[in-house]
Design a protein around this motif. Structure first.
Motif, PDB file in Angstrom:
ATOM      1  N   VAL A   1       0.839  -1.204   0.000  1.00  0.00           N
ATOM      2  CA  VAL A   1       0.000   0.000   0.000  1.00  0.00           C
ATOM      3  C   VAL A   1       0.872   1.252   0.000  1.00  0.00           C
ATOM      4  CG1 VAL A   1      -1.669   1.346   1.344  1.00  0.00           C
ATOM      5  CG2 VAL A   1      -1.967  -1.130   1.100  1.00  0.00           C
ATOM      6  N   LEU A   2       1.941   1.251   0.790  1.00  0.00           N
ATOM      7  CA  LEU A   2       2.844   2.403   0.838  1.00  0.00           C
ATOM      8  C   LEU A   2       3.529   2.633  -0.507  1.00  0.00           C
ATOM      9  CD1 LEU A   2       4.537   2.103   4.352  1.00  0.00           C
ATOM     10  CD2 LEU A   2       3.089   3.982   3.518  1.00  0.00           C
ATOM     11  N   LEU A   3       3.819   1.574  -1.232  1.00  0.00           N
ATOM     12  CA  LEU A   3       4.412   1.734  -2.558  1.00  0.00           C
ATOM     13  C   LEU A   3       3.487   2.512  -3.479  1.00  0.00           C
ATOM     14  CD1 LEU A   3       5.986  -1.805  -3.108  1.00  0.00           C
ATOM     15  CD2 LEU A   3       7.231   0.357  -3.067  1.00  0.00           C
ATOM     16  N   VAL A   4       2.193   2.298  -3.318  1.00  0.00           N
ATOM     17  CA  VAL A   4       1.206   3.020  -4.130  1.00  0.00           C
ATOM     18  C   VAL A   4       1.034   4.452  -3.621  1.00  0.00           C
ATOM     19  CG1 VAL A   4      -1.200   3.103  -4.890  1.00  0.00           C
ATOM     20  CG2 VAL A   4      -0.020   0.903  -4.735  1.00  0.00           C
ATOM     21  N   LEU A   5       0.897   4.600  -2.321  1.00  0.00           N
ATOM     22  CA  LEU A   5       0.645   5.920  -1.751  1.00  0.00           C
ATOM     23  C   LEU A   5       1.795   6.888  -1.961  1.00  0.00           C
ATOM     24  CD1 LEU A   5      -1.013   4.995   1.688  1.00  0.00           C
ATOM     25  CD2 LEU A   5      -2.151   5.662  -0.442  1.00  0.00           C
ATOM     26  N   THR A   6       3.036   6.382  -1.907  1.00  0.00           N
ATOM     27  CA  THR A   6       4.196   7.268  -2.022  1.00  0.00           C
ATOM     28  C   THR A   6       4.660   7.462  -3.457  1.00  0.00           C
ATOM     29  OG1 THR A   6       5.714   5.391  -1.642  1.00  0.00           O
ATOM     30  CG2 THR A   6       5.028   6.674   0.287  1.00  0.00           C
TER      31      THR A   6
ATOM     32  N   ILE B   1      10.593 -13.650   5.401  1.00  0.00           N
ATOM     33  CA  ILE B   1      11.375 -12.553   4.831  1.00  0.00           C
ATOM     34  C   ILE B   1      11.350 -12.604   3.309  1.00  0.00           C
ATOM     35  CG2 ILE B   1      13.717 -11.620   4.603  1.00  0.00           C
ATOM     36  CD1 ILE B   1      14.175 -12.349   7.528  1.00  0.00           C
ATOM     37  N   GLY B   2      11.401 -13.807   2.757  1.00  0.00           N
ATOM     38  CA  GLY B   2      11.354 -13.941   1.308  1.00  0.00           C
ATOM     39  C   GLY B   2       9.984 -13.645   0.731  1.00  0.00           C
ATOM     40  N   ALA B   3       8.928 -13.924   1.509  1.00  0.00           N
ATOM     41  CA  ALA B   3       7.563 -13.752   1.010  1.00  0.00           C
ATOM     42  C   ALA B   3       7.050 -12.328   1.132  1.00  0.00           C
ATOM     43  CB  ALA B   3       6.619 -14.707   1.748  1.00  0.00           C
ATOM     44  N   ILE B   4       7.559 -11.559   2.074  1.00  0.00           N
ATOM     45  CA  ILE B   4       7.068 -10.180   2.276  1.00  0.00           C
ATOM     46  C   ILE B   4       7.206  -9.328   1.009  1.00  0.00           C
ATOM     47  CG2 ILE B   4       7.555  -8.005   3.461  1.00  0.00           C
ATOM     48  CD1 ILE B   4       7.945  -9.628   6.037  1.00  0.00           C
ATOM     49  N   PRO B   5       8.388  -9.237   0.397  1.00  0.00           N
ATOM     50  CA  PRO B   5       8.490  -8.433  -0.830  1.00  0.00           C
ATOM     51  C   PRO B   5       7.694  -9.027  -1.983  1.00  0.00           C
ATOM     52  CG  PRO B   5      10.551  -9.580  -0.400  1.00  0.00           C
ATOM     53  CD  PRO B   5       9.713  -9.740   0.816  1.00  0.00           C
ATOM     54  N   PHE B   6       7.596 -10.334  -2.033  1.00  0.00           N
ATOM     55  CA  PHE B   6       6.818 -11.005  -3.083  1.00  0.00           C
ATOM     56  C   PHE B   6       5.352 -10.600  -2.992  1.00  0.00           C
ATOM     57  CE2 PHE B   6       4.260 -14.564  -4.604  1.00  0.00           C
ATOM     58  CZ  PHE B   6       4.851 -14.853  -5.831  1.00  0.00           C
ATOM     59  N   PHE B   7       4.803 -10.672  -1.790  1.00  0.00           N
ATOM     60  CA  PHE B   7       3.402 -10.312  -1.603  1.00  0.00           C
ATOM     61  C   PHE B   7       3.202  -8.805  -1.743  1.00  0.00           C
ATOM     62  CE2 PHE B   7      -0.291  -9.588   1.391  1.00  0.00           C
ATOM     63  CZ  PHE B   7      -1.243 -10.072   0.517  1.00  0.00           C
ATOM     64  N   ALA B   8       4.190  -8.020  -1.332  1.00  0.00           N
ATOM     65  CA  ALA B   8       4.070  -6.566  -1.419  1.00  0.00           C
ATOM     66  C   ALA B   8       3.851  -6.122  -2.866  1.00  0.00           C
ATOM     67  CB  ALA B   8       5.316  -5.894  -0.846  1.00  0.00           C
ATOM     68  N   ARG B   9       4.565  -6.723  -3.804  1.00  0.00           N
ATOM     69  CA  ARG B   9       4.386  -6.370  -5.206  1.00  0.00           C
ATOM     70  C   ARG B   9       2.996  -6.751  -5.706  1.00  0.00           C
ATOM     71  NH1 ARG B   9       7.303  -2.202  -6.783  1.00  0.00           N
ATOM     72  NH2 ARG B   9       9.554  -2.602  -6.762  1.00  0.00           N
ATOM     73  N   LEU B  10       2.494  -7.886  -5.242  1.00  0.00           N
ATOM     74  CA  LEU B  10       1.149  -8.299  -5.631  1.00  0.00           C
ATOM     75  C   LEU B  10       0.108  -7.337  -5.054  1.00  0.00           C
ATOM     76  CD1 LEU B  10       1.441 -12.174  -5.170  1.00  0.00           C
ATOM     77  CD2 LEU B  10       1.601 -10.851  -7.294  1.00  0.00           C
ATOM     78  N   VAL B  11       0.336  -6.895  -3.831  1.00  0.00           N
ATOM     79  CA  VAL B  11      -0.564  -5.914  -3.210  1.00  0.00           C
ATOM     80  C   VAL B  11      -0.526  -4.613  -4.001  1.00  0.00           C
ATOM     81  CG1 VAL B  11      -0.952  -4.465  -1.177  1.00  0.00           C
ATOM     82  CG2 VAL B  11      -0.402  -6.891  -0.895  1.00  0.00           C
ATOM     83  N   GLU B  12       0.664  -4.167  -4.351  1.00  0.00           N
ATOM     84  CA  GLU B  12       0.807  -2.932  -5.123  1.00  0.00           C
ATOM     85  C   GLU B  12       0.013  -3.014  -6.431  1.00  0.00           C
ATOM     86  OE1 GLU B  12       4.330  -0.208  -7.203  1.00  0.00           O
ATOM     87  OE2 GLU B  12       4.703  -2.294  -6.626  1.00  0.00           O
TER      88      GLU B  12
ATOM     89  N   LEU C   1      11.745   2.133  -0.763  1.00  0.00           N
ATOM     90  CA  LEU C   1      10.876   0.969  -0.590  1.00  0.00           C
ATOM     91  C   LEU C   1      10.949   0.055  -1.806  1.00  0.00           C
ATOM     92  CD1 LEU C   1       7.674   2.592   0.978  1.00  0.00           C
ATOM     93  CD2 LEU C   1       9.442   1.262   2.137  1.00  0.00           C
ATOM     94  N   GLY C   2      10.927   0.646  -3.002  1.00  0.00           N
ATOM     95  CA  GLY C   2      11.004  -0.147  -4.224  1.00  0.00           C
ATOM     96  C   GLY C   2      12.303  -0.915  -4.325  1.00  0.00           C
ATOM     97  N   ALA C   3      13.412  -0.287  -3.908  1.00  0.00           N
ATOM     98  CA  ALA C   3      14.709  -0.958  -3.957  1.00  0.00           C
ATOM     99  C   ALA C   3      14.757  -2.134  -2.985  1.00  0.00           C
ATOM    100  CB  ALA C   3      15.817   0.045  -3.632  1.00  0.00           C
ATOM    101  N   VAL C   4      14.215  -1.924  -1.784  1.00  0.00           N
ATOM    102  CA  VAL C   4      14.191  -2.999  -0.784  1.00  0.00           C
ATOM    103  C   VAL C   4      13.379  -4.189  -1.304  1.00  0.00           C
ATOM    104  CG1 VAL C   4      13.336  -3.651   1.507  1.00  0.00           C
ATOM    105  CG2 VAL C   4      14.534  -1.472   1.183  1.00  0.00           C
ATOM    106  N   VAL C   5      12.230  -3.901  -1.881  1.00  0.00           N
ATOM    107  CA  VAL C   5      11.371  -4.961  -2.413  1.00  0.00           C
ATOM    108  C   VAL C   5      12.060  -5.683  -3.573  1.00  0.00           C
ATOM    109  CG1 VAL C   5       9.231  -5.415  -3.668  1.00  0.00           C
ATOM    110  CG2 VAL C   5       9.210  -3.929  -1.661  1.00  0.00           C
ATOM    111  N   ASN C   6      12.691  -4.936  -4.455  1.00  0.00           N
ATOM    112  CA  ASN C   6      13.358  -5.546  -5.608  1.00  0.00           C
ATOM    113  C   ASN C   6      14.510  -6.450  -5.185  1.00  0.00           C
ATOM    114  OD1 ASN C   6      11.642  -4.323  -7.450  1.00  0.00           O
ATOM    115  ND2 ASN C   6      12.975  -2.552  -7.734  1.00  0.00           N
ATOM    116  N   VAL C   7      15.279  -5.993  -4.203  1.00  0.00           N
ATOM    117  CA  VAL C   7      16.391  -6.816  -3.705  1.00  0.00           C
ATOM    118  C   VAL C   7      15.853  -8.096  -3.077  1.00  0.00           C
ATOM    119  CG1 VAL C   7      18.227  -6.962  -1.981  1.00  0.00           C
ATOM    120  CG2 VAL C   7      17.988  -4.900  -3.377  1.00  0.00           C
TER     121      VAL C   7
END
Length: 222
Positions: A37-42, A99-110, A57-63
């Motif tokens: 959600v923060l990726l969208v809002l910011t 830890i591996g799933a958080i960025p994966f799901f974050a992109r799907l949420v975005e 945030l985008g860099a953290v998720v991509n890494v």
């Protein structure tokens, strides 16, 4: 190996796998949802537009998404040991899985949140709704079906990750397949383990699809 010997191993392996996947899914949802959600809002034009924060945030998720899970799991062994007191077993496997799933799901949420009609957001703002009112009353409810679909995809990915975790002592069905199917050449047992994993994935997918259809139907009739 006879069925009487296989059954308790399969039962415990299935319980361990469900335990790992269940807890890591919960943690991934709690971490990935606000992050997405923060990726969208910011983002540019967002309600909390902030280029610097969005880029970080985008860099953290991509890494996080780019690291192969098996390598990340090994790299996180010291951190895992610090968090849960051990680097082996189902409980230890939850740490790298989450830890591996958080960025994966974050992109799907975005992706899901971005699909919400911007006109609904503007209407909510016109009625005096603040940022978090828009998030809670518009963005999340309107994207709920898509979010459930994304969570289903995440759970299925975690089942696959949990099997890989067995290669480095994570426990569960992956460890059984490696220990008995590969190292002891019990190929029949390995095929049974694979069949159990396929059944679990199929059940998760059917449940997720069912919930998505129900939510979509309610959205259309509501």
């Amino acid at each position: 190996m006879g069925w009487d010997e296989m059954r308790p191993l399969l039962e415990q392996g299935t319980i361990d796998t469900l335990y790992m996947v269940g807890w890591s899914t919960l943690i991934a949802a709690l971490g990935g949802l606000p992050l997405g959600v923060l990726l969208v809002l910011t983002d540019r034009g967002g309600l909390l537009a902030n280029t610097v924060v969005n880029k970080i945030l985008g860099a953290v998720v991509n890494v996080g998404r780019s690291l192969p899970f098996i390598i990340m799991m090994v790299a996180l062994i010291p951190f895992t040991r610090w968090v849960v007191g051990t680097a082996f077993g189902p409980t230890a496997a939850i740490v790298p899985l989450a830890i591996g799933a958080i960025p994966f799901f974050a992109r799907l949420v975005e992706t899901s949140v971005r699909e919400v009609d911007h006109g609904l957001v503007e209407a909510a703002q016109a009625m005096g709704g603040g940022t978090w009112t828009v998030v809670l009353k518009v963005l999340l409810p309107q994207s709920l079906a898509s979010l459930v679909a994304g969570l289903t995809t995440t759970v299925i990915a975690l089942i696959g990750y949990s099997a890989m975790a067995g290669a480095v002592g994570g426990g569960g069905l992956g460890t059984l397949a490696l220990t008995y199917g590969h190292q002891r050449f019990e190929t029949d047992f390995m095929y049974i383990v694979l069949a159990v994993i396929v059944v679990i994935v199929t059940i998760v997918q059917l449940l997720g699809d069912g919930v998505v259809r129900l939510l979509t139907r309610r959205k259309r009739t509501g």
